[in-house]
Write a protein that holds these residues in place. Sequence first.
Motif, PDB file in Angstrom:
ATOM      1  N   VAL A 171      -1.089  14.898   2.926  1.00 48.94           N
ATOM      2  CA  VAL A 171      -1.899  14.215   2.046  1.00 48.94           C
ATOM      3  C   VAL A 171      -3.314  13.536   2.779  1.00 48.94           C
ATOM      4  CG1 VAL A 171      -1.814  11.832   1.444  1.00 48.94           C
ATOM      5  CG2 VAL A 171       0.391  13.397   0.567  1.00 48.94           C
ATOM      6  N   LEU A 172      -4.395  13.387   2.034  1.00 53.31           N
ATOM      7  CA  LEU A 172      -5.816  13.117   2.883  1.00 53.31           C
ATOM      8  C   LEU A 172      -6.178  11.823   2.524  1.00 53.31           C
ATOM      9  CD1 LEU A 172      -8.490  15.933   2.375  1.00 53.31           C
ATOM     10  CD2 LEU A 172      -6.522  15.440   4.326  1.00 53.31           C
ATOM     11  N   GLN A 202       0.989  -1.484   0.028  1.00 54.12           N
ATOM     12  CA  GLN A 202      -0.136  -0.044   0.045  1.00 54.12           C
ATOM     13  C   GLN A 202       0.672   1.581  -0.175  1.00 54.12           C
ATOM     14  OE1 GLN A 202      -2.194  -1.969  -0.726  1.00 54.12           O
ATOM     15  NE2 GLN A 202      -4.081  -3.188   1.162  1.00 54.12           N
ATOM     16  N   GLY A 203       2.064   1.377   0.450  1.00 59.36           N
ATOM     17  CA  GLY A 203       3.043   2.645   0.614  1.00 59.36           C
ATOM     18  C   GLY A 203       3.781   3.133  -0.863  1.00 59.36           C
ATOM     19  N   THR A 204       3.636   1.992  -2.022  1.00 57.54           N
ATOM     20  CA  THR A 204       3.784   1.742  -3.199  1.00 57.54           C
ATOM     21  C   THR A 204       3.008   3.793  -3.572  1.00 57.54           C
ATOM     22  OG1 THR A 204       2.015   0.437  -4.521  1.00 57.54           O
ATOM     23  CG2 THR A 204       4.429   0.456  -3.454  1.00 57.54           C
ATOM     24  N   LEU A 205       2.003   3.764  -3.160  1.00 59.52           N
ATOM     25  CA  LEU A 205       0.838   4.609  -3.764  1.00 59.52           C
ATOM     26  C   LEU A 205       1.057   5.975  -3.117  1.00 59.52           C
ATOM     27  CD1 LEU A 205      -2.900   4.129  -3.427  1.00 59.52           C
ATOM     28  CD2 LEU A 205      -2.026   6.765  -3.261  1.00 59.52           C
ATOM     29  N   MET A 250       2.268   1.725  13.554  1.00 58.76           N
ATOM     30  CA  MET A 250       2.849   2.934  12.571  1.00 58.76           C
ATOM     31  C   MET A 250       1.646   4.673  12.419  1.00 58.76           C
ATOM     32  SD  MET A 250       3.961   0.296   9.501  1.00 58.76           S
ATOM     33  CE  MET A 250       4.473   2.014   8.406  1.00 58.76           C
ATOM     34  N   CYS A 251       0.417   3.457  12.192  1.00 59.63           N
ATOM     35  CA  CYS A 251      -0.434   5.162  12.537  1.00 59.63           C
ATOM     36  C   CYS A 251      -0.222   5.389  13.892  1.00 59.63           C
ATOM     37  CB  CYS A 251      -1.976   4.661  12.627  1.00 59.63           C
ATOM     38  SG  CYS A 251      -2.512   3.518  10.810  1.00 59.63           S
ATOM     39  N   ARG A 252      -0.367   5.437  14.814  1.00 65.72           N
ATOM     40  CA  ARG A 252       0.105   6.740  16.542  1.00 65.72           C
ATOM     41  C   ARG A 252       1.345   7.810  15.857  1.00 65.72           C
ATOM     42  NH1 ARG A 252       1.124   2.920  21.246  1.00 65.72           N
ATOM     43  NH2 ARG A 252       3.159   2.363  19.733  1.00 65.72           N
ATOM     44  N   GLU A 253       2.367   5.991  15.255  1.00 67.79           N
ATOM     45  CA  GLU A 253       3.411   7.167  15.155  1.00 67.79           C
ATOM     46  C   GLU A 253       3.508   8.727  14.387  1.00 67.79           C
ATOM     47  OE1 GLU A 253       6.646   4.603  14.913  1.00 67.79           O
ATOM     48  OE2 GLU A 253       6.632   4.156  17.422  1.00 67.79           O
ATOM     49  N   LEU A 254       2.708   8.064  13.294  1.00 64.15           N
ATOM     50  CA  LEU A 254       3.103   8.649  11.806  1.00 64.15           C
ATOM     51  C   LEU A 254       1.951   9.331  11.701  1.00 64.15           C
ATOM     52  CD1 LEU A 254       4.300   5.371  10.189  1.00 64.15           C
ATOM     53  CD2 LEU A 254       5.733   7.650  10.227  1.00 64.15           C
ATOM     54  N   LEU A 255       1.280   9.525  11.731  1.00 63.74           N
ATOM     55  CA  LEU A 255      -0.759  10.278  10.948  1.00 63.74           C
ATOM     56  C   LEU A 255      -0.451  11.531  12.204  1.00 63.74           C
ATOM     57  CD1 LEU A 255      -3.766   7.218  10.723  1.00 63.74           C
ATOM     58  CD2 LEU A 255      -1.666   8.619   8.992  1.00 63.74           C
ATOM     59  N   ASP A 256      -0.508  11.855  11.235  1.00 62.23           N
ATOM     60  CA  ASP A 256      -0.804  13.657  12.170  1.00 62.23           C
ATOM     61  C   ASP A 256      -2.023  14.076  12.396  1.00 62.23           C
ATOM     62  OD1 ASP A 256       1.726  15.293  10.996  1.00 62.23           O
ATOM     63  OD2 ASP A 256       1.125  14.544   9.858  1.00 62.23           O
ATOM     64  N   GLY A 268      -3.623  -0.156   6.972  1.00 64.86           N
ATOM     65  CA  GLY A 268      -2.629  -0.964   6.406  1.00 64.86           C
ATOM     66  C   GLY A 268      -2.563   0.467   5.158  1.00 64.86           C
ATOM     67  N   LEU A 269      -3.607   1.225   4.948  1.00 59.32           N
ATOM     68  CA  LEU A 269      -3.165   1.904   3.568  1.00 59.32           C
ATOM     69  C   LEU A 269      -2.350   3.087   4.624  1.00 59.32           C
ATOM     70  CD1 LEU A 269      -3.249   3.107   0.903  1.00 59.32           C
ATOM     71  CD2 LEU A 269      -5.867   4.060   1.775  1.00 59.32           C
ATOM     72  N   ALA A 270      -2.610   3.927   5.705  1.00 58.73           N
ATOM     73  CA  ALA A 270      -2.539   5.006   5.940  1.00 58.73           C
ATOM     74  C   ALA A 270      -0.878   5.157   6.502  1.00 58.73           C
ATOM     75  CB  ALA A 270      -3.547   5.360   7.382  1.00 58.73           C
ATOM     76  N   ALA A 271      -0.761   3.806   7.071  1.00 59.20           N
ATOM     77  CA  ALA A 271       0.009   3.550   7.512  1.00 59.20           C
ATOM     78  C   ALA A 271       2.052   3.574   5.815  1.00 59.20           C
ATOM     79  CB  ALA A 271       0.526   2.228   8.586  1.00 59.20           C
ATOM     80  N   GLY A 272       1.217   2.335   5.357  1.00 58.04           N
ATOM     81  CA  GLY A 272       2.362   2.907   4.408  1.00 58.04           C
ATOM     82  C   GLY A 272       2.099   3.578   3.500  1.00 58.04           C
ATOM     83  N   VAL A 273       1.207   4.503   2.881  1.00 56.65           N
ATOM     84  CA  VAL A 273       1.269   6.219   2.748  1.00 56.65           C
ATOM     85  C   VAL A 273       1.964   6.923   3.423  1.00 56.65           C
ATOM     86  CG1 VAL A 273      -0.019   8.038   1.975  1.00 56.65           C
ATOM     87  CG2 VAL A 273      -0.705   5.813   1.208  1.00 56.65           C
ATOM     88  N   ALA A 274       1.646   7.115   5.119  1.00 51.84           N
ATOM     89  CA  ALA A 274       2.510   7.766   5.632  1.00 51.84           C
ATOM     90  C   ALA A 274       4.020   7.457   5.946  1.00 51.84           C
ATOM     91  CB  ALA A 274       2.118   8.033   7.080  1.00 51.84           C
TER      92      ALA A 274
END
Length: 329
Positions: free
Chosen positions: A171-172, A154-157, A244-250, A179-185
């Motif tokens: 990025v929204l 998913q992070g390749t996006l 990952m979401c805890r650490e990377l999402l704003d 999975g998508l949010a963590a990979g993209v972030a």
Amino acid sequence: MTIEDIEAAARRFSGRVLTTPLVASPSLSKRCGVPVGLKLEHHQTTGSFKLRGATNAVLSLSNEERARGVVAASTGNHGRALAHAARAEGSLATICMSHLVPENKVSEIRRLGADVRIVGSSQDEAQEEVERLVAEKGLVMVPPFDHPAVVAGQGTLGLEIVEQMPDVALVLVPVSGGGLAAGVAAAVKARRPATRVIGLTMERGAAMQASLAAGKPVLVEEQPSLADSLGGGIGLDNRVTFRMCRELLDDIILLTEGEIAAGMRHAYAEEREIVEGAGAVGIAALLAGKINDIDGPIAVILSGRNVHMGLHLSVMNGETDPFRKEAAA
């Protein structure tokens, strides 16, 4: 999860997964006062971003594992992607889903040759069937989100977004199991550390948001929603995406059913794009004025198009909450 893992995923499935366009939205750019680009991931082969993670996961298996067959719980889009990816590599997918999954998604998964199991009324109950099949039949589990190969895929996006909009400031991204949010972030912040990544989800059953607020994975009640693809829990034993979401999402922003419906209508009327509710949450957040401190170009991920067209028509005709009676019951 490192940027090298994500870059390796991109190389691994090159030629099997589309690089989707990122196009300007004049209407949203005018509204926000900055350039807004729409990442048209709903144009992906199976109609959603899920093909990236599923394909990377299947290609990461050994020949012996693929021969045993793969299994997953799904709210629809992961199941469709895994069925497609497994068939392409000569493997058989078994997809377990709850009764809340729309029939159009179930029938498409069957069309792709998967063995479909409908179990219970939640993603968690479907997951119990997955675990039984792993234990009794030796199938290989490919989770919809909480798996390193899935997250890397998913992070390749996110890599594509940075390449297509090098000056992106925000990025929204839709968020469910993460999975998508963590990979993209992970991808975006590795390439552009100052770029903000905000997760978006529905008010009904916002599992990741509730878990982050509690400081640990928690159970939530799964309810019918226009954003059905964002339903389900994150797993009480979550190993990858919660951290990952805890650490990377704003931030994570919640949206009402009416706001999601407005996002779907805007996508159709102004952008000429058909998206499911989960795919419209980024547009919905901008329309509702829920994004603050806009200081540069915005990339909005339209994550999927696999909506029942009868439901889509009712939303286009003004319906704001087709599930309100079920949710209140």
